[in-house]
Design an enzyme around this catalytic site. Structure first.
Site, mmCIF file in Angstrom:
data_model
loop_
_atom_site.group_PDB
_atom_site.id
_atom_site.type_symbol
_atom_site.label_atom_id
_atom_site.label_comp_id
_atom_site.label_asym_id
_atom_site.label_seq_id
_atom_site.Cartn_x
_atom_site.Cartn_y
_atom_site.Cartn_z
ATOM 1 N N ASP A 155 30.882 29.961 49.022
ATOM 2 C CA ASP A 155 30.205 30.090 47.729
ATOM 3 C C ASP A 155 31.022 29.487 46.591
ATOM 4 O OD1 ASP A 155 32.241 31.992 47.764
ATOM 5 O OD2 ASP A 155 30.898 33.706 47.861
ATOM 6 N N ASN A 188 30.015 46.427 46.969
ATOM 7 C CA ASN A 188 28.586 46.755 47.113
ATOM 8 C C ASN A 188 28.021 46.236 48.433
ATOM 9 O OD1 ASN A 188 28.477 44.016 46.682
ATOM 10 N ND2 ASN A 188 27.133 44.093 44.900
ATOM 11 N N HIS A 205 28.249 43.097 49.589
ATOM 12 C CA HIS A 205 27.840 41.689 49.666
ATOM 13 C C HIS A 205 28.755 40.916 50.615
ATOM 14 C CE1 HIS A 205 30.440 40.361 45.937
ATOM 15 N NE2 HIS A 205 31.129 40.242 47.039
ATOM 16 N N GLU A 244 24.007 39.294 47.585
ATOM 17 C CA GLU A 244 24.030 40.620 46.954
ATOM 18 C C GLU A 244 22.995 41.554 47.600
ATOM 19 O OE1 GLU A 244 26.537 41.141 45.215
ATOM 20 O OE2 GLU A 244 26.611 40.151 43.277
HETATM 21 P P1 PGA Z 1 37.983 40.245 47.283
HETATM 22 O O1 PGA Z 1 36.444 39.859 47.262
HETATM 23 O O2 PGA Z 1 38.567 39.614 48.483
HETATM 24 O O3 PGA Z 1 38.545 39.668 46.021
HETATM 25 O O4 PGA Z 1 38.061 41.743 47.327
HETATM 26 C C1 PGA Z 1 35.734 39.923 48.440
HETATM 27 C C2 PGA Z 1 34.283 39.643 48.171
HETATM 28 O O5 PGA Z 1 33.798 39.931 47.067
HETATM 29 O O6 PGA Z 1 33.613 39.114 49.067
#
Ligand code: PGA
Length: 324
Positions: free
Chosen positions: A104, A213, A215, A220
């Site tokens: 992404d 959450n 995702h 999302e």
């Molecule tokens: P993070 O993010 O590794 O910074 O915790 C993971 C994500 O949001 O997929």
């Protein structure tokens, strides 16, 4: 009830019974149990993940095949990238035919913005392992990330400028794109990215983090499990979580991203989801024990036949509370 009614009643009951069984067959056939590995710390977690990826590259090389990798950004995979760089150099691994796709990218951040994912990948991986810095390294033309910057005509490739012209039927004189044009180009890019994954893939190993959450990528809650690469609106929860990278100011966090869909992710041959830290313990437990639902995107992974969860001890601390 006359005989015509009897007949339609019979068909109604029959189709209800058949669809009930069909649903259950699909539900039970589709559900799989991810392998779970728990590590003392992020370093051993990163080492183990790097070892798996390197073994896959070596195995493919022996069989004369190139490897396609799916990469993630965020704080989670940093130790993996550190270990991967070290091991690649120690073993003189040839990455010249390896293809990489990132999950992404934020919409509206140029690649040289310090919080863009293009910048992250440069800083944590490619500056060390891309050719010519590492002579056996990734070739630039084999590195793919979604492109989220389409504010100005100059941000577009020649093909995109041409496509825009065909779509909107005009020669662009203004340097800045209208929001309608920007949205159209971003979706055009998303579709092209998906096609490229289909052409060059399948991805051998997709690395994932997970949001609090649930995702995966920027898919999302509510994302379709069959979704392909697309432009998405980021939830308030995700923007709040990511504000730590933007001077702790949520106002600086972009509102949109371009991301592989859940369906894109599920096309990978195998998937490693990494999580660390106590703030991921609740979502990891829910991902493994809650009903599979688009409201919790990571539960889609329980419908894939080759998924491993690489967890540090803190993100795994709620697992004894859930049935597996
Ligand atoms: P993070 O993010 O590794 O910074 O915790 C993971 C994500 O949001 O997929």
């Amino acid at each position: 009830m006359n005989s015509r009614h009897n007949k339609s009643y019979f068909y109604l009951v029959l189709t209800t019974i058949l669809s009930f069984y069909a649903c259950n067959i699909f539900a039970s056939a589709a559900e799989t149990t991810p392998e779970i590995f728990i590590f003392d710390d992020r370093e051993s977690q990163g080492n183990a993940c790097a070892r798996v990826v390197i073994e896959k590259i070596k195995e493919n090389q022996i069989q004369g095949k190139r490897t396609v990798l799916g990469f993630a950004t965020g704080s989670t995979p940093i130790f993996f990238y550190n270990a991967f760089i070290r091991m690649v150099k120690e073993d003189s691994i040839d990455l010249s035919t390896t293809i990489t796709f990132n999950l992404d990218e934020y919409v509206g951040l140029p690649p040289n913005h310090s919080e863009s994912y293009a910048y992250f990948m440069e800083e944590h991986l490619f500056c060390e392992l891309a050719y010519p810095h590492y002579p056996l390294g990734f070739r630039r033309e084999h590195i793919f990330l979604p492109q989220g910057m389409a504010k100005r005509y100059a941000d577009l490739s020649t093909d995109e400028q041409q496509a825009l012209k065909i779509q909107f039927g005009c020669t662009h004189v203004e340097d800045s794109l209208t929001s309608e044009e920007e949205n159209w180009i971003l979706q055009f890019r998303a579709d092209q990215y998906e096609s490229l994954i289909d052409t060059l893939g399948p991805i051998d190993i997709q690395i994932l983090g997970i949001g609090t959450n649930g995702h995966i990528g920027f898919g999302e809650p509510g994302s379709s499990f069959t979704g392909t690469t697309m432009v998405v609106n980021l939830t308030e929860n995700t923007r709040r979580d990511n504000a730590r990278f933007f001077d702790n100011n949520i106002d600086f966090v972009p509102y949109q991203a371009i991301t592989m869909g859940i369906g894109t992710i599920l096309k990978a041959k195998s998937i490693i989801l990494m999580a660390n830290g106590a703030n991921k313990a609740a979502i990891i437990a829910q991902t493994l024990s809650s009903p599979i639902s688009e409201q919790l995107p990571a539960t889609a992974l329980r419908q894939h036949s080759s998924v491993s969860f690489f967890l540090d001890q803190y993100s795994a601390e709620n697992l004894s509370l859930c049935e597996q």
